[in-house]
Design a protein around this motif. Structure first.
Motif, short mmCIF file in Angstrom:
data_model
loop_
_atom_site.label_atom_id
_atom_site.label_comp_id
_atom_site.label_asym_id
_atom_site.label_seq_id
_atom_site.Cartn_x
_atom_site.Cartn_y
_atom_site.Cartn_z
N ASN A 88 61.07 40.79 -36.37
CA ASN A 88 60.24 40.53 -37.55
C ASN A 88 58.84 40.08 -37.14
O ASN A 88 57.84 40.52 -37.71
N ALA A 89 58.76 39.21 -36.14
CA ALA A 89 57.46 38.73 -35.66
C ALA A 89 56.64 39.88 -35.07
O ALA A 89 55.42 39.96 -35.29
N ALA A 90 57.29 40.76 -34.33
CA ALA A 90 56.58 41.90 -33.75
C ALA A 90 56.03 42.80 -34.85
O ALA A 90 54.89 43.30 -34.75
N GLN A 91 56.80 43.01 -35.92
CA GLN A 91 56.32 43.84 -37.03
C GLN A 91 55.14 43.19 -37.74
O GLN A 91 54.21 43.87 -38.17
N ALA A 92 55.18 41.88 -37.85
CA ALA A 92 54.13 41.17 -38.57
C ALA A 92 52.83 41.05 -37.78
O ALA A 92 51.77 40.81 -38.35
N ALA A 93 52.90 41.24 -36.47
CA ALA A 93 51.72 41.03 -35.62
C ALA A 93 50.61 42.05 -35.89
O ALA A 93 49.43 41.72 -35.75
N ALA A 94 50.96 43.26 -36.29
CA ALA A 94 49.94 44.30 -36.53
C ALA A 94 50.43 45.23 -37.64
O ALA A 94 50.68 46.41 -37.40
N PRO A 95 50.56 44.68 -38.85
CA PRO A 95 51.06 45.53 -39.94
C PRO A 95 50.09 46.66 -40.26
O PRO A 95 48.88 46.53 -40.07
N ALA A 96 50.64 47.75 -40.76
CA ALA A 96 49.80 48.90 -41.14
C ALA A 96 49.21 48.64 -42.52
O ALA A 96 49.91 48.26 -43.45
N ILE A 97 47.92 48.85 -42.63
CA ILE A 97 47.21 48.76 -43.90
C ILE A 97 46.73 50.18 -44.22
O ILE A 97 46.06 50.81 -43.41
N ARG A 98 47.09 50.66 -45.38
CA ARG A 98 46.66 52.02 -45.77
C ARG A 98 45.26 51.93 -46.37
O ARG A 98 45.07 51.34 -47.42
N GLN A 99 44.32 52.52 -45.67
CA GLN A 99 42.93 52.54 -46.14
C GLN A 99 42.66 53.87 -46.82
O GLN A 99 42.98 54.94 -46.29
N LEU A 100 42.07 53.77 -47.99
CA LEU A 100 41.75 54.96 -48.77
C LEU A 100 40.33 55.40 -48.46
O LEU A 100 39.41 54.59 -48.40
N GLU A 101 40.17 56.71 -48.29
CA GLU A 101 38.86 57.28 -48.00
C GLU A 101 38.72 58.60 -48.75
O GLU A 101 39.71 59.28 -49.03
#
Length: 185
Positions: A88-101
């Motif tokens: 869980n900590a590893a997943q939280a370290a760099a979560p994916a953020i979907r950027q709209l373009e």
């Protein structure tokens, strides 16, 4: 990397399988780079041009957590809480953020991650573990039946017994053939 790693299983299993009996196929950053290169066709987000010692340490930590959880599941035990917390900590370290373009014609969503290269790599691998562990097919998880093999696999066919027909399956069949013919002499 002296021995070729077994690939083609779910990513989390491929990672755990980089530690066959008595060998670590990810002993150096160069080994990690070779393994990542084998995986990037299926998982382009794993492309890391020159893995570092920090990348290797992050991957080892995730691999250890996945291995502990899978070992517990294979033995019908509750997974260790610290292994689940680590994933869980590893997943939280760099979560994916979907950027709209806007690309001129349509809106596109691109996943972006913040964090160090090691955190991003560990996150992708921990997410693959979460996908595997939450999949109902995890109940089919098997360990190779060859005497000297510890590799894991998810059988597509219920009669599959070995991690690889070419690797262990052939070796077991040849040994049986040899024993039958040796006994006949």
């Amino acid at each position: 990397m002296s021995e070729a790693p077994l690939i083609g299983e779910p990513l989390a299993l491929d990672l755990v399988n980089t530690r066959p009996t008595g060998v670590d196929l990810l002993a150096t950053p160069g080994d990690l780079g070779s393994w990542l290169a084998l995986q990037t066709e299926r998982f382009p987000e794993l492309a890391v041009p020159r893995p570092t010692a920090a990348d290797l340490a992050a991957v080892h930590a995730v691999r250890d957590h996945i291995g502990a959880v899978l070992d517990a599941l294979l033995h019908d035990r509750r997974p260790p809480a610290d292994a689940l917390r680590g994933l869980n900590a590893a997943q939280a370290a760099a979560p994916a953020i979907r950027q709209l373009e806007w690309d001129g014609d349509t809106v596109i969503a691109t996943a972006r991650r913040d964090g160090t290269a090691a955190e991003k790599l560990a996150t992708v691998l921990a997410e693959a573990a979460a996908d595997l562990l939450a999949d109902p097919s995890i109940g089919k998880l098997k360990r190779c039946e060859a005497d000297d093999c510890v590799l894991l696999f998810l059988p597509a066919h219920p009669r599959r017994r070995w991690c690889s027909a070419e690797r262990c399956g052939n070796r077991v069949r040849v040994a049986r053939y040899y024993q039958r013919h040796k006994s006949a002499d």
